[in-house]
Design a protein around this motif. Structure first.
Motif, PDB file in Angstrom:
ATOM      1  N   ARG A 260      77.612 -47.689 107.151  1.00 63.56           N
ATOM      2  CA  ARG A 260      78.562 -46.712 107.806  1.00 63.56           C
ATOM      3  C   ARG A 260      79.146 -45.848 106.621  1.00 63.56           C
ATOM      4  O   ARG A 260      79.603 -46.527 105.571  1.00 63.56           O
ATOM      5  CB  ARG A 260      79.625 -47.458 108.503  1.00 63.56           C
ATOM      6  N   GLU A 261      78.862 -44.467 106.704  1.00 63.57           N
ATOM      7  CA  GLU A 261      79.447 -43.725 105.684  1.00 63.57           C
ATOM      8  C   GLU A 261      80.995 -43.562 105.628  1.00 63.57           C
ATOM      9  O   GLU A 261      81.645 -43.462 106.751  1.00 63.57           O
ATOM     10  CB  GLU A 261      79.063 -42.302 105.776  1.00 63.57           C
ATOM     11  N   TYR A 267      78.827 -45.908 101.029  1.00 64.67           N
ATOM     12  CA  TYR A 267      78.712 -46.807 102.466  1.00 64.67           C
ATOM     13  C   TYR A 267      78.998 -48.184 102.299  1.00 64.67           C
ATOM     14  O   TYR A 267      79.006 -48.662 101.231  1.00 64.67           O
ATOM     15  CB  TYR A 267      77.084 -46.653 102.646  1.00 64.67           C
ATOM     16  N   ILE A 290      71.170 -46.575 108.870  1.00 64.83           N
ATOM     17  CA  ILE A 290      72.522 -45.582 108.949  1.00 64.83           C
ATOM     18  C   ILE A 290      73.031 -45.577 110.056  1.00 64.83           C
ATOM     19  O   ILE A 290      72.301 -45.216 111.114  1.00 64.83           O
ATOM     20  CB  ILE A 290      72.062 -44.375 108.325  1.00 64.83           C
TER      21      ILE A 290
END
Length: 599
Positions: A260-261, A267, A290
């Protein structure tokens, strides 16, 4: 259960004037009272007893080990010397292939490094084996630290890797296409003494290869600089986090972790990584999917090809696997031949027993063949990395990497196991440092793809290239036989190899009409066939060179006398038919609840 015991003589010493029991010829002599010959008038009986004990004392002094605990014989242990200077085959290979200016510099470096392996690195590797890493969860005050504790020798190994450029050699490319050959030769000398520091080095080399292939820019440039540094204070090792709870080689479907950004552009990973390589590394490469702000999941790379992007790492780590396999075989043979010149059995040195030399010669043939396969892959990789590889070279590199990995892994287990027998009981005793070689060899058939997985990978390479890979293989073999075919001593061996290549061609035509299942069943034997044929071609090519020796000719002849195309008789015997597949399952599960419908 087996146990080791230490047998020593514990015969008590005896002197006049002490009560004792003397063990003599399997019996205890009775105790006697204190005897003295001076200042006391003895009766006839006492005089006779004193005379008897004097005789016993003199006899006892003649008994071996009566006054020692460990005896007088000690077997001299085998010791390693400069492994470069003792490896005539390696020296001849380099002399045959390297340009003179490159050869001169490489030889000096390998001779120097070989001395360092014997004088320093080997003892550090042994210390690493005796003091494996430990995970410390808590400190003395109960705080969670999760700290990996490694011994000083392990840390020193990292410094030496940087000083010697064990990774840098490949990326500096100061020897152009021969830089990989130089690096592989150095690792070949290093690996058996490394205490498994070869594992983080393999990961590091693979990570550097991935970054180079993706383009060295931005934060990747910093990482690449650390991975390829010769400065111990700047050098990084890299790990590999791919395997998750499902395990196995099917990493594409087995990857469940998500990334998860974060607001700052980094991330966070969420998931479970079941196994990591080089856990104490400075960085790592990993696989994840992602997850965007809406909870949608993609693959990690821009094109959705994360597994494909990391494939370069697998190529490098598989080559490192081959290095460890071949190096392990060579070291075991070197130790065994050294021991054979010191150990006397049945009245003569082991080396003077023809049967023992025959056994060792068979191991030597396997090792020399595996070595040439390793160096061939290093040569092809060097061509690829300098943009000088032909299409045939690239096809061969794609095919031979899994073939060499699976075949040398099997060779290593067999050769090292047989090599341990050369030491008798000492080959099984842990404190000799010998059994660890076999234990470490077992991972070579498992890590980075088992034999069956890699055999199927070989088939995929044929399918994806629409047969071009196999065409390149056949052309490569024929090209290596050209010079050998004109040498009378090699003529019969060349014919055997050409016959095997012809039978391989006939097999591929026959099996093509039988469907995918038949080819899958044949995959393992097919890969073995490729390994034996190509290795034979390499040995014949080497033996045909003007500087070759009689042992090079003998090695090629010995190799070609085995069945070079095992897939052919197996196919003719029906081993790849549907009936055989059904019977294989029944044979394995006969009597099991699986066939009875209980599971």
């Amino acid at each position: 259960m087996f146990c080791r015991v230490r047998l020593v003589s514990r015969l008590p010493t005896w002197s006049p004037g002490t009560n004792h029991k003397l063990w003599k010829l399997g019996c205890f002599l009775p105790q006697c009272s204190k005897l003295s010959c001076r200042g006391t008038k003895m009766s006839a009986g006492q005089s006779q007893k004193a005379e008897t004990w004097d005789k016993c004392t003199l006899l006892e002094l003649k008994v071996p080990f009566a006054r020692t605990e460990i005896g007088t014989f000690f077997q001299e242990q085998p010791r390693i010397g400069n492994q470069y200077l003792e490896d005539a085959f390696l020296q001849r290979y380099l002399k045959t292939h390297l340009p003179f200016q490159v050869l001169e510099k490489v030889s000096l470096d390998l001779e120097r490094f070989g001395a360092r392996v014997a004088a320093e690195i080997d003892s550090l590797g042994r210390e690493c084996e005796l003091n494996p890493p430990a995970l410390q969860h808590y400190d003395a005050w109960g705080r969670r630290v999760d700290h990996i504790v490694t011994c000083p020798a392990w840390k020193r190994m990292k410094e030496i890797a940087a000083e010697e450029g064990l990774i840098a050699e490949a990326y500096e490319r100061k020897y152009s296409i021969w830089s990989r050959v130089q690096q592989v030769a150095k690792l070949y000398l290093y690996a058996p003494s490394a205490g498994l520091f070869t594992c983080p080095l393999a990961m590091t080399d693979g990570a550097a290869k991935v970054i180079e292939s993706l383009g060295i820019s931005g934060p990747l440039a910093k990482a690449f600089g650390h991975l390829t540094s010769r400065d111990p204070k700047k050098f990084w090792t890299s790990g590999q986090w791919m395997t998750e709870r499902k395990g196995g080689s099917d990493v594409a479907s087995g990857t469940e972790s998500v990334a998860r950004e974060q607001p700052d552009g980094t991330y966070c990973l969420y998931g479970f990584k079941w196994f990591t390589s080089a856990t104490d590394s400075d960085m790592t490469l990993t696989l994840a999917r992602i997850m965007d702000a809406q909870g949608r999941v993609e693959q990690i790379s821009a094109e959705g090809r994360g597994v494909a992007s990391i494939a370069n790492m697998l190529t490098i780590t598989r080559i490192h696997n081959v290095i460890s396999a071949v190096a392990g075989m060579r070291r075991m043979i070197n130790l065994a031949r050294e021991y054979a010149s010191k150990r006397v059995v049945f009245g003569k040195l082991i080396k003077d027993h023809p049967l023992h030399m025959q056994t060792m010669a068979r191991l030597e043939v396997e090792t020399r063949g595996a070595f040439l396969m390793l160096m061939e892959i290093a040569r092809l990789l060097g061509l690829e990395e300098t943009k000088m590889a032909s299409e045939q070279d690239l096809h061969l590199l794609r095919l031979l990497t899994p073939v060499a990995k699976l075949y040398t892994g099997k060779q290593a287990i067999a050769v090292i196991s047989e090599g341990l027998e050369c030491f008798g009981g000492q080959g099984y005793m842990e404190d000799t440092g010998l059994p660890v070689a076999l234990r470490d060899a077992q991972v070579l058939t498992i890590w980075e793809g088992t034999t069956n997985i890699l055999s199927l990978d070989v088939l995929r390479s044929l399918t994806k290239s629409q047969g071009q890979v196999l065409d390149a293989f056949c052309s490569g073999v024929q090209g290596k036989l050209e010079l050998a075919s004109s040498i009378s001593e090699l003529e019969s061996s060349v014919q055997l190899l050409q016959d095997a290549l012809h039978r391989l061609g006939q097999f591929t035509q026959r099996v093509g009409s039988k469907g995918a299942v038949a080819m899958e069943l044949a995959a393992r034997d097919f890969a073995y066939t490729l390994a034996r044929i190509y290795t034979g071609a390499l040995l014949l090519e080497h033996a045909a060179h003007p500087d070759a020796t009689s042992t090079d000719t003998y090695t090629a002849q010995r190799w070609c006398k085995q069945d070079l195309c095992p897939v052919d008789p197996e196919e003719k015997a029906g081993c790849y038919d549907d009936k055989a597949a059904s019977m294989d399952t029944y044979l394995v599960y006969e009597g099991s609840p699986v066939l009875k419908g209980k599971l």
